[in-house]
Enzyme design. Structure first.
Site, short mmCIF file in Angstrom:
data_model
loop_
_atom_site.label_atom_id
_atom_site.label_comp_id
_atom_site.label_asym_id
_atom_site.label_seq_id
_atom_site.Cartn_x
_atom_site.Cartn_y
_atom_site.Cartn_z
N LYS A 105 0.87 -1.16 0.00
CA LYS A 105 0.00 0.00 0.00
C LYS A 105 0.92 1.22 0.00
CE LYS A 105 -4.15 1.52 2.42
NZ LYS A 105 -4.97 1.20 3.61
N SER B 293 -1.13 -0.97 -4.39
CA SER B 293 -2.28 -0.05 -4.53
C SER B 293 -1.98 1.23 -3.79
CB SER B 293 -3.55 -0.70 -4.01
OG SER B 293 -3.51 -0.84 -2.62
#
Lengths: 376, 376, 376, 376
Positions: free
Chosen positions: A168, A238
């Protein structure tokens, strides 16, 4: 560090449904029924039914609801949850994909390691990045170092035993860009949406470097986000607005872990690479010349894959229309397609198929990893 | 009628690409290079890149462009084309589906029938319907009769040899509804969009009746469009504004035809029924325990399938989100999913997957038919 | 009940921005800066940036976040918030509409009523409905009674002083339908989406009956949701899954209230009825022959309007394409259009324009109400 | 050049409806009823109901259908139509916009010029551009020269009499980019979609230069597409794949033309600039302090406007959500909004509002021009 002195651990994975992005009842039940202790949860991945784009609020809605549940169960403040548990949401359940959570928790092993390797999980974070570092070599290098630390945390010594790395990573906002500019720095892009792609790309290259898939000397900043020949076969990254560091979760197999779970992976060369899926299944001793049978299907705990449209607009010499569709974004088409290809073989639709695959597998393809229980 | 007195025929199928809905250059090349004589074309199916919904103008754009080409090649007026050649367009290339035309033509056979059955094609139409007949038993009965005539035209005597029946059927407009009302009649629905579903459903039941899949005495008008237990495993129906009759194209195998093409079909029980696809391939002597190899893939001339979301919102006990998505219509999701399932096994994306599957296969599933060349 | 014995009240309206559906920072600031006491909040309306359709989770995301904030400020549980404060979210900020919250609170008046009437607000709920009552006359009657009670609560005696009635009403789910069926009852529709329209329609007719706009004897159940000649010019209703009763908020003017706020309304006869907007402005002493000037714009506290596409597909004899668009739902088009018409005159985009206007104004039109400060 | 030696001309504008993008029946009727001679048509603009994006095929569908009609009426080949008549389609009828054609034709005047200036139209083209010239100063300069030639053709000597300039310009495709690269040249961008913006921008700057709105020495290539302070208040440009030159249509007023039509324009400073619309109406002697009355509405022949979202995400200090919406493209929102603002005042929805307003008016605003009949 030897196995002898380490308490034997085992990793548990629960795949549970959600009725809507704010529905964490099934996660709550894991706690309330004593199946999982909140203190032992290391990460929760969620596939939510948004559009996966800029205005996909299903991700933050799910995160907020999870944080509320976890703060209650952990007895901590809402803000204290995320530093303890990685919450990674991916929006988009196009085609037949089914919204679900994957709850990863660590238990003390009930049995010592059997000698066979078992699913291992580890976590690490980089320091906070400066805006001007995002999408550039600093982010690559720091991510690579964090992956190595997460491998340590997962008690995995050899890169070959790493099968999936979830990252992330941050993105640029107007405020962050201004901050850099005021300090006399340039940023990789001033556009928020594009910065997400650069950040995902640099993070994936960090994974590739850590795992020996790409030599860090082989490329420089301009290649990040552009040179499609550079990629990791095990990264899934992401970007999110809520952090300035990279959070890394490593999944692999280790003889230092117990339990009956295993992970395997392969790289889909393009969106139709069914053979890659079959390879993963066979690595997990699941026969795959037909749609897998009900008993084998029940052994599968998690399916993690990346999807994106090929940049040349073609799949095996046939034109696709994903990139030219001004009604449905191309990542939505890509998830639907790859979800269909995988679901056809697995006979199940609760697959964590996510988009935005810069440097994550070859152009138009992407990594796929499956976690399954050993045949009983 | 015996084979001896009939001129031996063979059916040819050309699957060609289009760059956009108005691009018929590849069809033109078939004519210009002498591969196909326009006079011998019996039907053209097209998969166009629209949304498949009410405002999908890619279908009429393609039809208009084809009519212009065919009127030039046939030396007839534009209006005279459609009565001669069935032009059936299906909008929607979600996921990775690739826009393409399927050109069906009939040639005098170069060789007499070999004894093995070969692809056969036939065509018939009903009389024009009155508005009040659409979606009701009159449409069912007339369609069943037309299917039987089309079978005769295809020289197929036994229903078991029919593998796919394409029907183009009318819909209700405000003008047509008013016409019925002025004559003191009621219509099945006053809404254009719903009338399309009723017309498709009644047409599919007509096919089912003709093929002995459903007994016409077993249901009455209220079941049309509603009773999902009634279905044909070989019907594919689509509604269009440009006609008031049902046009029927029957595809099957017949020993009275020559050539090396064959058709087979199966029914996908749900959207993930990969086994059904494998069954069809094996009927065509194409090994399907892996993604089919390049040589076998090249033998495939056409793939025809229906897709729709299951009405209960579930696929094998997992929730799907197709029916609740107010951004993307459920038929678009369904085509993407079924397209992915099939493409994963076939390694190709130029598949004629269409939506709107009322009474065409079970709820959430649908027929699939494949035309392939015999192994050389 | 006389003014003399009632403590003088005044209603405050704060219109504040949100950066995303989970952003209640501006509402929090109202509390933290002492502008509004949480205990005195009676209702919060929100315009969120979802699609306004079935899968618009921005509404529940905003509600959940507001509940969390309010439970903190009120010192009550999260579940205890909604019975105390009406939280009404409307999804969809198409065109240029700007996401915002409207916070309605009641204060003890600093000054006695001036003689001029001032903004008054009241609230009431019906009993919980049985599933079989939804969309039928029971819902109409109970809603009418609740509107009368809310008028009492707002100290408004004359229907003519009511300018806007917001109703939140229930919908049918599979479980609720089953419940009714098991008790041998029928429901107005078994489809969730359609039940929302019936519930909104019956609720709006309840308002119309209470306000004397429609005679309850003039219609029966089949007219609900169908007879477009029956409507309220002051109702705005929305359906939600979280309740089984109707919650009613009445806004009007009353001489028993203090303060410098006033409300006025008119009915837009169609989507282009700019004259209606000008009428409302002039009732509020705001010159409207040009776009209103900056000083007058600053006097406006809230703009509340309904929007929907005309059912005949026409606006003043020109065809609109809202109803035939399979990419964007018709309510999204309608909000964009009506938002543009109003914003053009007001020079501001934080307008609470909501869709789903069954029996709320004439077909294709809808009520518009504006709350503004008196000219200082 | 004096009026004395020129045959007196007059320009006619017919605004006619279309039922779908392939429906040219109303244009045909103009010819068949003798209202317009096909030979005298100089341009047809069309507002079609597509998405206005990359895959908006409604534009080419309408163009193809018009070409077919015009080739029949002109007795020429289909390919010979476009060099004779400018066919400019703009996709997108969001909100309440109504699909329609604007047919511009020139007649010999029935009366000599009255002294008052009347609507004048002229047309010119540039030479074909090389791919490397698109989006750069060569395109700006050539466009400026073509605008001046079109003014001559329109018999307009003074830039102040020009009120609207429509430009159709080319875009880059892969083939065109390769061509430039093979000749050792660079292109402004290798992406088709972006090249459309650059080409529109350079074309608009060409108009600005010709009309004296921007000094060509004041900017260089990097400003094209980027410096929002440079703009024309009278340009409307759109990019299409079918040409390599710029086609220019100039509309203005000239004392050398006859007839009762006039054009006026203003620049909307932002999307809510109702005052600009009122200014245009008042220039045309149409009272605009209220929605214009039916008689005045009937005098309006064409409304031409540009729309685009402001880049900073704000409209008058309120956030808009157009740029962050991954479901509906921002140009669709912008057209709906501006269409609503204008329609509210005009009481009509057949407005030619188009998107993609690079250098066409200020950021977030755009030109608006109206053609109306003189008060009788």
């Amino acid at each position: 560090m030897t196995a002898a002195v380490l308490a034997p651990l085992q990793c548990r994975v629960d795949r549970v449904t959600m009725q809507h992005p704010g529905d964490v009842a099934a996660v709550r039940r894991l706690f309330d029924e004593g199946k999982v202790a909140a203190e032992r949860v290391i990460a929760i991945f969620g596939k939510t039914e948004g559009n996966g784009g800029v205005n996909d609020f299903t991700r933050s809605y799910a995160v907020n609801t999870l944080q509320l549940l976890l703060s209650e169960k952990l007895g901590c403040s809402v803000d204290a949850v995320s530093p303890r548990i990685a919450l990674v949401m991916s929006g988009g359940t196009e085609g037949g994909l089914s919204p679900h959570f994957l709850v990863f928790s660590i238990d003390l092993a009930t049995l010592p390691p059997s000698g066979a390797s078992a699913l291992a999980i580890g976590r690490a974070s980089t320091r906070d990045f400066l805006p001007e570092e995002i999408g550039r070599s600093e982010q690559v290098e720091e991510t690579a170092a964090a992956v190595r630390r997460a491998m340590m945390s997962a008690r995995i010594g050899d890169e070959v035993d790493v099968h999936y790395v979830q990252v992330k990573c941050p993105l640029l906002t107007n405020v962050r860009v201004s901050d850099a500019v005021h300090r006399g720095k340039t940023v990789v892009t001033a556009e928020t949406y594009k910065s997400m792609a650069y950040s995902r790309g640099a993070s994936a290259l960090g994974v590739a470097v850590a795992l020996g898939e790409v030599d860090i000397k082989a490329f420089s900043d301009p290649a990040i986000g552009n040179d499609v020949s550079l990629w990791s076969g095990r990264a899934s990254t992401s970007a999110g607005i809520e952090l300035m560091c990279n959070e890394v979760v490593v999944l692999g197999n280790s003889a230092l872990w117990s339990g009956d779970l295993q992970i395997a992976h392969a790289v889909m060369r393009d969106a139709l690479d069914l053979t890659a899926v079959q390879t993963v299944l066979e690595d997990l001793q699941i026969p795959a010349s037909r749609q897998i049978d009900v008993a084998d299907a029940a052994r599968i705990c998690a399916v993690l894959a990346k999807a994106e449209p090929s940049r040349d607009g073609m799949i095996r010499d046939r034109r696709h229309t994903m990139l030219d569709d001004s009604d449905i974004s191309s990542t939505r088409h890509a998830r639907a397609l790859v979800g269909g290809v995988i679901a056809g073989l697995l006979g199940q639709t609760d697959l964590f198929v996510s988009g935005g695959a810069e440097h994550q597998g070859p152009d138009g393809g992407g990594p796929i990893a499956i976690i399954a229980r050993r045949r009983g």
